[in-house]
Design a protein around this motif. Structure first.
Motif, mmCIF file in Angstrom:
data_model
loop_
_atom_site.group_PDB
_atom_site.id
_atom_site.type_symbol
_atom_site.label_atom_id
_atom_site.label_comp_id
_atom_site.label_asym_id
_atom_site.label_seq_id
_atom_site.Cartn_x
_atom_site.Cartn_y
_atom_site.Cartn_z
ATOM 1 N N ASP A 331 0.790 -1.231 0.000
ATOM 2 C CA ASP A 331 0.000 0.000 0.000
ATOM 3 C C ASP A 331 0.820 1.280 0.000
ATOM 4 O OD1 ASP A 331 -2.671 -1.108 0.105
ATOM 5 O OD2 ASP A 331 -2.152 -1.799 2.113
ATOM 6 N N ASP A 332 1.978 1.240 0.653
ATOM 7 C CA ASP A 332 2.739 2.481 0.823
ATOM 8 C C ASP A 332 4.224 2.147 0.806
ATOM 9 O OD1 ASP A 332 3.908 4.860 1.611
ATOM 10 O OD2 ASP A 332 2.307 5.357 3.021
ATOM 11 N N PHE A 333 4.813 2.246 -0.364
ATOM 12 C CA PHE A 333 6.210 1.850 -0.554
ATOM 13 C C PHE A 333 7.140 2.619 0.381
ATOM 14 C CE2 PHE A 333 10.374 2.418 -2.476
ATOM 15 C CZ PHE A 333 10.711 1.141 -2.877
ATOM 16 N N ILE A 334 6.964 3.920 0.475
ATOM 17 C CA ILE A 334 7.880 4.737 1.272
ATOM 18 C C ILE A 334 7.785 4.379 2.747
ATOM 19 C CG2 ILE A 334 8.422 7.097 1.999
ATOM 20 C CD1 ILE A 334 7.628 8.042 -0.776
ATOM 21 N N ALA A 335 6.571 4.179 3.244
ATOM 22 C CA ALA A 335 6.416 3.794 4.646
ATOM 23 C C ALA A 335 7.044 2.426 4.909
ATOM 24 C CB ALA A 335 4.936 3.777 5.022
ATOM 25 N N LEU A 352 17.157 -5.414 -1.469
ATOM 26 C CA LEU A 352 17.385 -4.144 -2.152
ATOM 27 C C LEU A 352 17.062 -4.222 -3.638
ATOM 28 C CD1 LEU A 352 18.286 -1.245 -1.991
ATOM 29 C CD2 LEU A 352 20.661 -2.012 -2.228
ATOM 30 N N ARG A 353 17.464 -5.294 -4.288
ATOM 31 C CA ARG A 353 17.233 -5.388 -5.739
ATOM 32 C C ARG A 353 15.732 -5.440 -6.042
ATOM 33 N NH1 ARG A 353 17.651 -10.104 -8.931
ATOM 34 N NH2 ARG A 353 17.714 -9.610 -11.154
ATOM 35 N N ARG A 354 14.995 -6.185 -5.258
ATOM 36 C CA ARG A 354 13.543 -6.245 -5.448
ATOM 37 C C ARG A 354 12.901 -4.883 -5.173
ATOM 38 N NH1 ARG A 354 9.480 -8.341 -0.943
ATOM 39 N NH2 ARG A 354 7.499 -8.158 -2.055
ATOM 40 N N LEU A 355 13.309 -4.236 -4.087
ATOM 41 C CA LEU A 355 12.746 -2.929 -3.752
ATOM 42 C C LEU A 355 13.064 -1.905 -4.833
ATOM 43 C CD1 LEU A 355 13.577 -2.836 0.070
ATOM 44 C CD2 LEU A 355 11.315 -3.140 -0.980
ATOM 45 N N ALA A 356 14.276 -1.984 -5.369
ATOM 46 C CA ALA A 356 14.649 -1.048 -6.432
ATOM 47 C C ALA A 356 13.746 -1.226 -7.648
ATOM 48 C CB ALA A 356 16.108 -1.254 -6.810
ATOM 49 N N ALA A 357 13.448 -2.487 -7.981
ATOM 50 C CA ALA A 357 12.581 -2.743 -9.133
ATOM 51 C C ALA A 357 11.157 -2.273 -8.875
ATOM 52 C CB ALA A 357 12.597 -4.228 -9.469
ATOM 53 N N LEU A 358 10.717 -2.282 -7.600
ATOM 54 C CA LEU A 358 9.352 -1.893 -7.262
ATOM 55 C C LEU A 358 9.144 -0.384 -7.266
ATOM 56 C CD1 LEU A 358 8.467 -4.357 -4.353
ATOM 57 C CD2 LEU A 358 7.519 -4.343 -6.663
ATOM 58 N N THR A 359 10.215 0.387 -7.354
ATOM 59 C CA THR A 359 10.035 1.846 -7.320
ATOM 60 C C THR A 359 9.216 2.359 -8.498
ATOM 61 O OG1 THR A 359 12.152 2.196 -8.472
ATOM 62 C CG2 THR A 359 12.174 2.257 -6.051
ATOM 63 N N THR A 389 7.709 7.967 -8.926
ATOM 64 C CA THR A 389 8.862 7.063 -8.967
ATOM 65 C C THR A 389 10.099 7.741 -8.403
ATOM 66 O OG1 THR A 389 8.017 5.819 -10.852
ATOM 67 C CG2 THR A 389 10.388 5.774 -10.510
ATOM 68 N N ALA A 390 10.272 9.019 -8.730
ATOM 69 C CA ALA A 390 11.442 9.754 -8.232
ATOM 70 C C ALA A 390 11.434 9.833 -6.708
ATOM 71 C CB ALA A 390 11.470 11.156 -8.837
ATOM 72 N N HIS A 446 15.456 -9.544 -15.612
ATOM 73 C CA HIS A 446 14.476 -9.673 -14.534
ATOM 74 C C HIS A 446 14.864 -8.766 -13.365
ATOM 75 C CE1 HIS A 446 11.590 -11.492 -11.853
ATOM 76 N NE2 HIS A 446 12.546 -11.837 -11.009
ATOM 77 N N LEU A 447 13.922 -7.937 -12.907
ATOM 78 C CA LEU A 447 14.109 -6.983 -11.807
ATOM 79 C C LEU A 447 15.212 -5.958 -12.095
ATOM 80 C CD1 LEU A 447 13.759 -9.169 -8.568
ATOM 81 C CD2 LEU A 447 12.004 -7.833 -9.745
ATOM 82 N N ALA A 448 15.483 -5.712 -13.356
ATOM 83 C CA ALA A 448 16.495 -4.716 -13.702
ATOM 84 C C ALA A 448 15.960 -3.308 -13.423
ATOM 85 C CB ALA A 448 16.881 -4.839 -15.165
#
Length: 748
Positions: A331-335, A352-359, A389-390, A446-448
């Protein structure tokens, strides 16, 4: 052989020589006997006459470590120069089946496979003839040894120095930033009983598996001292899991062990003394289950009694962190990122790699803010303002920067390697605690993440890693030598399930073959009542990991590779060998597109590896591979290891013909009974391609050394004689890459 002496030899390359004098008439034969099994001394002048006699146990131990329990012999007396002129296994079996019709007993089947009357004898794929095997072994003892020696260089020390060095090694193991092999854990148990653990600072033991091992040893040896160790509630839960055979990851319920009232008092006092007592709320369900057997009300422990009373009343959030994190992430990526940085920085690094792709992905709350249909109550933060995204990227960078000092260094470096690869390398492989493997196939990319964001993330991770390394101490006055080739050795992070061999390296690491003419693979086993057939095979793959050739019991030779023949039982201990003529293999490889040769040991039928009385495998590097020389010479063994577990086949390593290197694969794989290369070649090719690719997604020992040089201000030199700190593959190195405990303890 005393237990401390064995551990000193296996782990540190040390041999105790008693005090006394040395006479050439005694020392010269001693040195020669050790040389026969490939052992030489860095300080031969320190040898004393007192080593004569005790040396026999050590030599027996060396033979066993190098894979030999008895003299070995091939099935074919002419191996490798002369094989049977005809050995079509399928045709031979069909004829044998016709011969055995009406008399299906074991003896009749053995006789049916004897084709000596038509010139096919000795045929392979037969049960062992024990009398013949013993005669062949006696004949082997009369043959000369190989001219090549794969040396084990060891050092002579006194008993006092041995104890000092073992204490330091024990401290290094416990403070290591990676899991430890079972045999290493067993040795630590022996040392703890003999030497105690007083020299180990509990606060320095960071890796949870090693903390659990240390507390388990302390529980067995001196449990009243547990409250003074600073053990946390999670430490105790992992101890209970270990004592009851559970999972120390705490992802499953933990059974409370049967304890006396005195033992329960120790546990309660440990909780009372802990400055992390509030952590019981993080694992509320597990602690409520433990509480039923702990009976905290029986003891004078006011903090514990009050805390557990609140625990029962559910006055604190008792949901697990992973569950809270995943719900919030939806629901809230930043939180969610802020929560991970505050409560679980290690999870932030590992994901980290997964979170980076989810941005770049929009949450339900963001959909709602943009006028979408899927608003959620949990998405309050995003309502009214679309999170871009930024902004997500900035939040993730800020989280890494803010939590960087609390993310374990090994996690930071692993995350960096994954980010740098950016989804380029697939398939990948994950290893289980038992050495089993799970290939992961994904499309490239994948997840790039975009190149600019990748650069920002790498900069944040680098800054955090360098800060942690710099905090380990100033090296500005040090000169550092890094041995060439350490970029081929991957930094160990899961030694728990690696093979118990002569060397200890991470899967995907490479070591040079050297100048040997022949690599001779071997497998040895002895069954214990259950007829068991192990099969040694070798698959040839091209540069794209396609199967192009094989040698096995169904195809005994293809020119550069020669098989010694197939035995289907081993009541007296049996062996199979497979020679690879390295020069011919390289030449044929250019013609037939060979790039990799992959040995495989199949459990075709019978008992599991760990149920056999003996089961080992390995490889020799030889110069005199002919029937005129002993088929097995322990002094030529480059690596040997016990076959363990209940899987169907093992893949120990591969030969890279183009690079002249051995790459460690070291995996066990499930499969169907009576597996062979014909049916499993594609699966093996996929598996080894993933292991080869680990170099792109893992940190090398060279990477770690160079990073310490830069971050700590040292000067890099190209001459080890000019260095105050050295990284290498010998005992003279400050940090020994093939004995990585000290490196893992001090540099991660």
């Amino acid at each position: 052989m005393d237990a401390l002496e064995r551990i000193g030899f296996d782990r540190l390359g040390l041999v105790v020589t008693p005090d006394g004098t040395a006479t050439p008439a005694v020392s010269a034969p001693l040195l020669a006997e050790f040389a026969h099994v490939g052992v030489r001394f860095a300080n031969p002048g320190a040898i004393t006459d007192g080593l004569a006699g005790p040396h026999r146990d050590l030599i027996r131990h060396v033979r066993a470590r190098r894979g030999q329990t008895t003299p070995f012999a091939p099935l074919f007396a002419g191996f490798p120069d002369k094989l049977p002129a005809f050995d079509d296994a399928i045709f031979r079996f069909l004829v044998a089946r016709v011969r055995v019709i009406g008399t299906p007993d074991e003896k009749a089947w053995q006789e049916a496979l004897d084709f000596s009357d038509i010139g096919w004898w000795p045929a392979s794929s037969i049960p062992q003839d024990t009398e013949r095997a013993r005669a062949d072994r006696r004949a082997q003892e009369m043959l000369p040894r190989d001219s090549r020696i794969e040396w084990l260089t060891v050092r002579l020390v006194g008993a006092t120095e041995l104890e000092t060095r073992l204490r330091a090694w024990m401290r290094g193991c416990f403070t290591s930033a990676a899991s430890l092999r079972e045999d290493v854990q067993n040795d630590l148990g022996v040392l703890a009983k003999r030497l105690g653990v007083d020299g180990v600072e509990f606060a320095d033991v960071r890796f949870r598996e090693n903390r659990t091992l240390l507390f388990e040893l302390l529980w067995a040896l001196d449990r009243p001292s547990l409250p003074a160790t600073g053990a946390t509630p999670d430490d105790l839960l992992r101890l209970f899991a270990r004592l009851t055979g559970g999972d120390i990851s705490l992802t499953e319920p933990v059974r409370f062990p049967r304890l006396s009232r005195g033992d329960r008092r120790v546990v309660v006092n440990t909780l009372e003394a802990s400055d992390r007592l509030g952590d019981v709320f993080r694992k509320r369900g597990l602690w409520l289950a433990v509480d039923r057997g702990l009976h905290v009300g029986e003891f004078r422990a006011p903090r514990v009694r009050e805390t557990f009373a609140r625990l029962r009343d559910s006055r604190h959030d008792h949901t697990s962190f992973p569950s809270r994190f995943e719900r919030l992430l939806a629901d809230d990526f930043i939180a969610a990122v802020d929560l991970a940085a505050a409560e679980a920085p290690g999870l932030l690094g590992r994901g980290l790699r997964r979170l980076a792709a989810l941005t770049a992905a929009a949450s339900p709350a963001e959909h709602a803010a943009a006028g979408g249909k899927h608003a959620t109550a949990a998405g309050e933060r995003g309502v009214g303002k679309r999170v871009t995204t930024a902004e997500k990227r900035a939040a993730l960078i800020a989280a890494i920067t803010g939590a960087g000092e609390r993310i374990p260094l090994r996690v930071l470096l692993a995350a960096r390697a994954q980010l740098a690869d950016n989804g380029h390398t697939y398939p990948r492989v994950v290893f289980g605690k038992d050495g089993s493997s799970l290939p992961i196939a994904r499309p490239a990319g994948h997840l790039a993440v975009p190149a600019d964001f990748k650069a920002e993330l790498l900069a944040a991770v680098d800054a955090a890693a360098d800060a942690q390394i710099a905090a380990k101490g100033d090296w500005s006055a040090e000169t550092v030598f890094v041995e060439p080739g350490l970029d081929r050795l991957l930094l160990p992070d899961q030694l728990r399930s690696t093979a118990q061999g002569l060397v200890q390296v991470e899967r995907g690491s490479r070591l040079p073959i050297g100048e040997a003419k022949v690599a001779r693979l071997f497998v040895h086993w002895r069954e214990d009542g259950v007829t068991t057939d192990l099969d040694l095979s070798c698959i040839a793959l091209d540069a794209d990991f396609r199967v192009v050739d094989q040698v096995s019991w169904t195809n005994l030779s293809n020119g550069p590779m020669v098989h010694s023949g197939d035995l289907t039982s081993a009541p007296d201990g049996a062996e199979e060998f497979l020679d690879v003529d390295l020069a011919k293999a390289a030449e044929v490889g250019r013609q037939k597109r060979w790039r990799y040769l992959v040995p495989v040991i199949y459990r075709y039928a019978g008992a599991t590896f760990d149920a056999l009385a003996e089961a080992s495998a390995g490889w020799m590097l030889r110069d005199e591979a002919s029937r005129e020389h002993r088929v097995f010479d322990p002094a030529t063994v480059a690596n040997a290891f016990a076959l363990t577990g209940g899987k169907r086949y093992a893949v120990p390593m591969l030969l890279d013909l183009r690079a002249d290197e051995i790459l460690y694969v070291d995996v066990y794989v499930n499969g169907y009974p009576r597996s062979s290369v014909e049916g499993t070649g594609h699966d093996i090719a996929t598996l080894v391609s993933a292991v080869v690719g680990r170099r792109n997604t893992k940190v090398s020992i060279d990477d770690l050394a160079q990073r310490h040089v830069r971050a700590r201000g040292a000067t890099l030199v190209d001459d080890p004689a000019k260095a105050t700190i050295t990284f290498g593959t010998s005992d003279e190195a400050t940090y020994h890459a093939l004995r990585p405990e000290k490196l893992l303890a001090e540099l991660l």
